[in-house]
Write a protein that holds these residues in place. Structure first.
Motif, PDB file in Angstrom:
ATOM      1  N   GLY A  12      -1.380  -2.294  -3.887  1.00 16.78           N
ATOM      2  CA  GLY A  12      -2.531  -1.462  -3.535  1.00 16.78           C
ATOM      3  C   GLY A  12      -2.326  -0.009  -3.916  1.00 16.78           C
ATOM      4  N   ASN A  13      -3.365   0.799  -3.725  1.00 16.40           N
ATOM      5  CA  ASN A  13      -3.295   2.226  -4.068  1.00 16.40           C
ATOM      6  C   ASN A  13      -2.136   2.913  -3.365  1.00 16.40           C
ATOM      7  OD1 ASN A  13      -5.491   2.275  -5.789  1.00 16.40           O
ATOM      8  ND2 ASN A  13      -6.945   3.021  -4.248  1.00 16.40           N
ATOM      9  N   VAL A  14      -2.032   2.708  -2.045  1.00 16.48           N
ATOM     10  CA  VAL A  14      -0.997   3.388  -1.270  1.00 16.48           C
ATOM     11  C   VAL A  14       0.376   2.805  -1.575  1.00 16.48           C
ATOM     12  CG1 VAL A  14      -0.176   3.931   1.051  1.00 16.48           C
ATOM     13  CG2 VAL A  14      -2.616   4.062   0.518  1.00 16.48           C
ATOM     14  N   GLY A  15       0.458   1.478  -1.714  1.00 15.09           N
ATOM     15  CA  GLY A  15       1.746   0.853  -2.020  1.00 15.09           C
ATOM     16  C   GLY A  15       2.338   1.364  -3.319  1.00 15.09           C
ATOM     17  N   ARG A  16       1.517   1.486  -4.338  1.00 13.98           N
ATOM     18  CA  ARG A  16       2.003   2.021  -5.617  1.00 13.98           C
ATOM     19  C   ARG A  16       2.423   3.476  -5.476  1.00 13.98           C
ATOM     20  NH1 ARG A  16       0.609  -1.290 -10.072  1.00 13.98           N
ATOM     21  NH2 ARG A  16      -0.758  -3.037  -9.507  1.00 13.98           N
ATOM     22  N   THR A  21       6.544   7.715  -4.908  1.00 12.95           N
ATOM     23  CA  THR A  21       7.090   8.800  -4.094  1.00 12.95           C
ATOM     24  C   THR A  21       8.570   8.572  -3.779  1.00 12.95           C
ATOM     25  OG1 THR A  21       4.896   9.136  -3.130  1.00 12.95           O
ATOM     26  CG2 THR A  21       6.750  10.122  -1.979  1.00 12.95           C
ATOM     27  N   LEU A  22       8.951   7.337  -3.469  1.00 12.52           N
ATOM     28  CA  LEU A  22      10.364   7.027  -3.232  1.00 12.52           C
ATOM     29  C   LEU A  22      11.216   7.431  -4.429  1.00 12.52           C
ATOM     30  CD1 LEU A  22      10.108   3.473  -1.634  1.00 12.52           C
ATOM     31  CD2 LEU A  22      11.085   5.487  -0.514  1.00 12.52           C
ATOM     32  N   ALA A  23      10.730   7.120  -5.632  1.00 13.22           N
ATOM     33  CA  ALA A  23      11.481   7.442  -6.846  1.00 13.22           C
ATOM     34  C   ALA A  23      11.510   8.940  -7.090  1.00 13.22           C
ATOM     35  CB  ALA A  23      10.867   6.707  -8.037  1.00 13.22           C
ATOM     36  N   PHE A  27      14.857   9.007  -2.840  1.00 14.53           N
ATOM     37  CA  PHE A  27      15.277   8.426  -1.568  1.00 14.53           C
ATOM     38  C   PHE A  27      16.467   7.510  -1.822  1.00 14.53           C
ATOM     39  CE2 PHE A  27      15.172   5.406   1.938  1.00 14.53           C
ATOM     40  CZ  PHE A  27      15.038   6.255   3.026  1.00 14.53           C
ATOM     41  N   PRO A  28      17.473   7.520  -0.941  1.00 12.94           N
ATOM     42  CA  PRO A  28      18.711   6.766  -1.200  1.00 12.94           C
ATOM     43  C   PRO A  28      18.535   5.254  -1.063  1.00 12.94           C
ATOM     44  CG  PRO A  28      18.817   7.785   0.967  1.00 12.94           C
ATOM     45  CD  PRO A  28      17.576   8.320   0.313  1.00 12.94           C
ATOM     46  N   PHE A  47       8.628   1.106 -10.482  1.00 11.28           N
ATOM     47  CA  PHE A  47       9.406   1.922  -9.554  1.00 11.28           C
ATOM     48  C   PHE A  47      10.195   2.915 -10.392  1.00 11.28           C
ATOM     49  CE2 PHE A  47      13.452   2.634  -7.188  1.00 11.28           C
ATOM     50  CZ  PHE A  47      12.905   3.419  -6.188  1.00 11.28           C
ATOM     51  N   GLY A  48       9.835   4.184 -10.299  1.00 12.90           N
ATOM     52  CA  GLY A  48      10.462   5.177 -11.153  1.00 12.90           C
ATOM     53  C   GLY A  48      10.003   5.030 -12.591  1.00 12.90           C
ATOM     54  N   GLU A  49      10.716   5.665 -13.483  1.00  8.74           N
ATOM     55  CA  GLU A  49      10.305   5.693 -14.873  1.00  8.74           C
ATOM     56  C   GLU A  49      10.701   4.439 -15.640  1.00  8.74           C
ATOM     57  OE1 GLU A  49      11.716   9.196 -16.751  1.00  8.74           O
ATOM     58  OE2 GLU A  49      10.584  10.571 -15.472  1.00  8.74           O
TER      59      GLU A  49
END
Length: 343
Positions: A12-16, A21-23, A27-28, A47-49
């Motif tokens: 979903g929009n928020v999940g993506r 944001t974590l990446a 975040f560890p 997730f990330g680049e």
């Protein structure tokens, strides 16, 4: 070493946005698991680049050994699976409305009430507030500390992304259709949203307020101060991302715009953009993709004693949802509140 983190509602929009944001904030994490409904299992999310995650079926997932669950799947889904995850020892940070007013579940905005996190262990669940509440209490907290707030009157101008991807598609389709004389048939919303404003978000209640308006009142009191009176009018507007709010505040003590500016500039998570000239204020288009809550147009409200009026705007998918959830996770780590050590 890092934490095992599950992102529920990852397609979903928020999940993506949570994954992004974590990446971005490094975040560890040791492992990130993307979870969604069975019909989304097998899809891929970024997730990330450089990392792509294969979405797993939430209903079949065992949360044992998972440190943190960042939930944004819808209230009815969280009602079933958040307690299941919490019982397995996973600390749930839930972005839905399901647990916000539960007495044993802290409702947290890290810039406002990080101390409330100490009380999450009864349910092992922490609630993320409503997007419109989050940005308002971030702006209100330094002002409340300065002069103590009695009453808030707020009108919101909320983007369609707050209603999900289908709502964004409806705005796009209706806007395009108007230029070729296609009928704007509403499906997600109750009336056409293109070139229109709809004073209706969430369900109507018996007193005539909508549930979105009720949320802003009760959540503000739970987060900031039970004595603050709040009345809200929530409006859906034809913007894709970003919620704007026109806020009038009545204080117990005198406060000037200059004092308010100084307090807001020193507060975490706030950017003051108030030049009192053409274009010297923040709008939804300006702040899409940004983390802070932007405050503009601070002025005296002459209709009440000790009153101020101002405008605030924030990206509802970031600070209004994903960023706040990740900041809660960061605060859990900072306060050493996670019982399990990272792998």
């Amino acid at each position: 070493m890092g934490y095992r983190v599950a992102v529920v509602g990852a397609t979903g929009n928020v999940g993506r946005e949570i994954l992004k944001t974590l990446a971005e904030r490094s975040f560890p994490v040791g492992e990130v698991i993307a979870l969604a409904s069975g019909r989304s299992a097998g899809q891929q999310v970024s997730f990330g680049e450089n990392q792509v995650l294969k979405v797993q079926n939430l209903e079949k997932f065992d949360f044992a050994g998972t440190h943190i669950g960042l939930f944004s799947p819808g209230a009815s889904v969280s009602a079933v699976h958040a307690p299941r995850a919490a019982a397995a020892g996973c600390v749930v940070i839930d972005n839905t409305s399901q647990f916000r007013m539960d007495h044993d579940v802290p409702l947290v905005v890290p810039e406002v009430n990080p101390g409330a996190l100490r009380n999450f262990r009864k349910r092992n669940i922490i609630a993320n507030p409503n997007c419109s509440t989050i940005q308002m209490v971030v702006a209100l907290k330094p002002l409340h500390d300065l002069a103590r707030i009695k009453r808030v009157v707020v009108s919101t101008y909320q983007s369609v992304s707050g209603a999900g991807k289908e709502a964004m598609d409806e705005l796009f389709t209706q806007t395009r259709g108007i230029f070729v004389n296609d009928a704007a048939t509403p499906e997600v919303f109750t009336k056409p949203i293109a070139f229109n404003c709809i004073p209706h978000i969430d369900k109507f209640m018996e007193d005539g307020f909508t549930k979105e308006e009720w949320k802003m009142a009760v959540e503000t009191r739970k987060i900031l101060d039970p004595d603050i009176q709040v009345v809200a009018t929530c409006v859906r507007v034809p913007a894709f991302i970003g919620h704007g709010e026109a806020i009038n505040v009545e204080f117990e003590r005198p406060i000037t715009p200059q004092q308010a500016w100084e307090a807001l500039r020193e507060a975490p998570g706030i950017t003051v953009l108030d030049q009192r000239e053409d274009g010297g204020y923040a709008t939804q288009v300006d702040i899409a993709g940004e983390d802070p809550v932007f405050v503009s147009r601070m002025r005296v409200d002459p209709t009440v004693q000790h009153g101020l009026a101002f405008w605030c705007v924030a990206d509802n998918l970031r600070k209004g949802a994903a960023l706040n959830a990740v900041q809660i996770a960061e605060e859990l780590v900072r306060q050493n509140l996670l019982l399990r050590e990272p792998a």
